[in-house]
Design a protein around this motif. Structure first.
Motif, PDB file in Angstrom:
ATOM      1  N   ASN A  30      33.086  25.414  21.647  1.00  0.00           N
ATOM      2  CA  ASN A  30      34.306  26.203  21.470  1.00  0.00           C
ATOM      3  C   ASN A  30      34.160  27.661  21.881  1.00  0.00           C
ATOM      4  OD1 ASN A  30      32.648  26.701  19.097  1.00  0.00           O
ATOM      5  ND2 ASN A  30      34.442  27.711  18.211  1.00  0.00           N
ATOM      6  N   GLY A  78      40.540  24.947  28.953  1.00  0.00           N
ATOM      7  CA  GLY A  78      39.671  24.082  29.743  1.00  0.00           C
ATOM      8  C   GLY A  78      39.014  24.802  30.901  1.00  0.00           C
ATOM      9  N   GLU A  88      36.604  17.912  26.558  1.00  0.00           N
ATOM     10  CA  GLU A  88      37.465  16.807  26.138  1.00  0.00           C
ATOM     11  C   GLU A  88      37.179  16.424  24.685  1.00  0.00           C
ATOM     12  OE1 GLU A  88      39.964  15.615  27.430  1.00  0.00           O
ATOM     13  OE2 GLU A  88      39.905  16.036  29.556  1.00  0.00           O
ATOM     14  N   LYS A 147      40.012  27.837  25.574  1.00  0.00           N
ATOM     15  CA  LYS A 147      41.248  27.329  24.979  1.00  0.00           C
ATOM     16  C   LYS A 147      41.918  26.269  25.852  1.00  0.00           C
ATOM     17  CE  LYS A 147      43.306  28.888  21.828  1.00  0.00           C
ATOM     18  NZ  LYS A 147      43.378  28.497  20.388  1.00  0.00           N
ATOM     19  N   GLU A 189      38.242  17.306  33.765  1.00  0.00           N
ATOM     20  CA  GLU A 189      37.761  18.237  32.754  1.00  0.00           C
ATOM     21  C   GLU A 189      36.415  17.745  32.229  1.00  0.00           C
ATOM     22  OE1 GLU A 189      37.061  21.129  31.357  1.00  0.00           O
ATOM     23  OE2 GLU A 189      39.225  21.430  31.468  1.00  0.00           O
ATOM     24  N   VAL A 248      39.934  23.783  18.818  1.00  0.00           N
ATOM     25  CA  VAL A 248      40.477  24.322  20.060  1.00  0.00           C
ATOM     26  C   VAL A 248      41.891  24.853  19.870  1.00  0.00           C
ATOM     27  CG1 VAL A 248      41.490  22.183  20.926  1.00  0.00           C
ATOM     28  CG2 VAL A 248      40.641  23.883  22.543  1.00  0.00           C
ATOM     29  N   HIS A 249      42.600  24.350  18.864  1.00  0.00           N
ATOM     30  CA  HIS A 249      43.981  24.762  18.632  1.00  0.00           C
ATOM     31  C   HIS A 249      44.083  25.985  17.729  1.00  0.00           C
ATOM     32  CE1 HIS A 249      45.179  21.082  20.607  1.00  0.00           C
ATOM     33  NE2 HIS A 249      44.505  20.355  19.720  1.00  0.00           N
ATOM     34  N   ARG A 304      38.698  19.082  22.562  1.00  0.00           N
ATOM     35  CA  ARG A 304      40.161  19.019  22.565  1.00  0.00           C
ATOM     36  C   ARG A 304      40.693  18.091  21.461  1.00  0.00           C
ATOM     37  NH1 ARG A 304      43.227  20.081  27.314  1.00  0.00           N
ATOM     38  NH2 ARG A 304      41.508  19.353  28.621  1.00  0.00           N
TER      39      ARG A 304
END
Length: 458
Positions: free
Chosen positions: A367, A86, A220, A84, A215, A228-229, A223
């Protein structure tokens, strides 16, 4: 000039990434090797003096297993947060916790000073170590592998794999040096503490280097998506990719069991059953780990050439063969044959461990890569690695001093491991930065890491 500078900057960042990962992995194995060696030799009489020798040894080795038992919790929490938030941020935290716990262990009073609180505190510190290790091991691997180019992932994986034997050489070398220059009374009193306290230096170096690493490109890219959200890495890993987690866990049970059989139980067997001086035992382990360094590098680099599956099958077949001769060679009490047996055995065990980071990373989409890899890795150590020293001591006693009960258990683990390899798909060359829905949402390519056989190779 700008175009020329960009590849140079990427190469520099890859070097930093593998260096940062290697230092964290080295610290992890340095501390665990120290504890494993001392748990088999010194700690039983310092922390469990009221027990008979066999019970004290079992109790001491059980504290070793407690550390490994805590790894899944660390893997679950750190894996979820790493997927979530990194890889980099989690790596700063885990290496710090690991170093602080190790330093505290070096300062811990013994049973003679504070009674039963000594083993209680020892167990608590081992739990902290295990928690940090559960998050550190996989996170460090991903930091290096996700920064690597597709054609060099195996090489980077092998470089991480050699950290374990290199740290073992360092740890056993330090113990050998201290036990040689100090009296037995001084070593038992404070000599064994010195490596634990000094290991904190590696923490400072590790944190400094990791602050200078960016990262990973794969995270990246993730993201920038909604996954990821809104996704839940732990839930998705267990719900959508449970077959992959189970397969890789069962595979790594073989190398994990054999590794701890060699580096923990073998030292106890050599020094107690065969009555060989512990200095000789340390020398044998150091020599075997030189072979393991070569094995880890060879495994990782060979997997870049012939694929992960074929390379893993070679290593697994070699350890299965050696299981039937290992203790017979140790029983000769002849230094060179013992060294050759331990070197071959540990070398091909680490041959597989040199491939493990890249094989695990390629098996999962971005993920859930941290969560899935950590669950498989720590699950194998929980099932087969941690219990092996205690199980070996118990089986050895039950079988009246015969090692064949131990051999039988390891053969079962090794055969299961080999079956998992032979029934697997090849993952070399896949695109690890993919973020399309087939890869990260549906989990349709469970073992093949979303892309094998579908033209999604780099």
């Amino acid at each position: 000039m700008i175009q020329d500078a960009q590849p140079g900057a990427q190469a520099a960042m890859r070097t930093r990434a593998v260096t940062a990962a290697a230092i964290g992995t080295a610290l992890e194995w340095f501390d665990f090797t120290l504890y494993g060696a001392l748990a088999a030799t010194i700690l039983p009489r310092l922390f469990f003096p009221s027990m008979d020798p066999t019970s004290a040894l079992l109790a001491s080795l059980a504290t070793f297993g407690v550390g490994l038992a805590a790894r899944p919790l660390g893997a679950i929490i750190c894996g979820h947060l790493g997927d979530k938030l990194g890889r980099r941020n989690l790596m700063l935290g885990t290496v710090t916790v690991m170093g602080l716990a190790s330093m505290a262990m070096g300062l811990l009073p013994t049973y003679a000073s504070i009674g039963v609180w000594a083993p209680v505190m020892l167990v608590l510190l081992r739990i902290l170590q295990g928690f940090a290790l559960g998050g550190e091991s996989t996170g460090a691997q991903l930091m290096a592998i996700e920064h690597a180019s597709a054609d060099k992932r195996g090489k980077y994986s092998g470089l991480l794999g050699l950290c374990s034997p290199l740290s073992q050489i360092m740890a056993n070398g330090v113990l050998l040096l201290l036990s040689s220059v100090m009296s037995a009374q001084a070593f038992d009193s404070y000599g064994w503490r010195i490596p634990f306290v000094l290991s904190f230096i590696l923490v400072i170096v590790g944190v400094y280097i990791r602050l200078r690493v960016s990262e990973t490109p794969a995270f990246e890219a993730l993201r920038e998506t909604e996954v990821v959200h809104v996704g839940s890495p732990l839930r998705d890993a267990l719900h959508l990719h449970w077959r992959t987690v189970l397969r890789w866990m069962l595979f790594f049970c073989g190398p994990a069991a054999i590794f701890y059989l060699i580096v923990v139980f073998s030292l106890s067997y050599i020094t107690k059953t065969l009555a060989i001086p512990k200095q000789t035992g340390f020398l044998l382990l150091m020599g075997a780990n030189v072979c393991a360094i070569v094995g880890a590098l060879a495994g990782g680099m060979l997997s870049d050439r012939i694929g992960r599956k074929k390379a893993l099958a070679i290593g697994s077949s070699a350890t299965l063969l050696m299981l039937f001769f290992y203790f017979q060679i140790l029983d000769t009490k002849s230094f060179l044959p013992m060294l050759a047996a331990m070197g071959f055995f540990l070398g091909f065990t680490q041959f597989q461990s040199g491939i493990q980071p890249v094989a695990f990373a390629e098996a999962f989409p971005t993920n859930v890569r941290y969560s899935g890899s950590a669950l498989a890795y720590t699950g194998a150590n929980l099932v087969a690695g941690g219990p092996m020293p205690v199980l070996a001591v118990w089986l050895f006693a039950v079988c009246n001093g015969s090692p064949w009960g131990v051999v039988a258990v390891c053969v079962v683990f090794n055969v299961i491991s080999l079956v998992m390899i032979l029934t697997a798909r090849e993952t070399r060359g896949i695109d690890m930065n993919r973020t399309d829905s087939a890869a990260v949402v549906t989990g349709e390519a469970d073992f093949a890491a979303a892309g094998v056989g579908n033209g999604h190779r780099t």
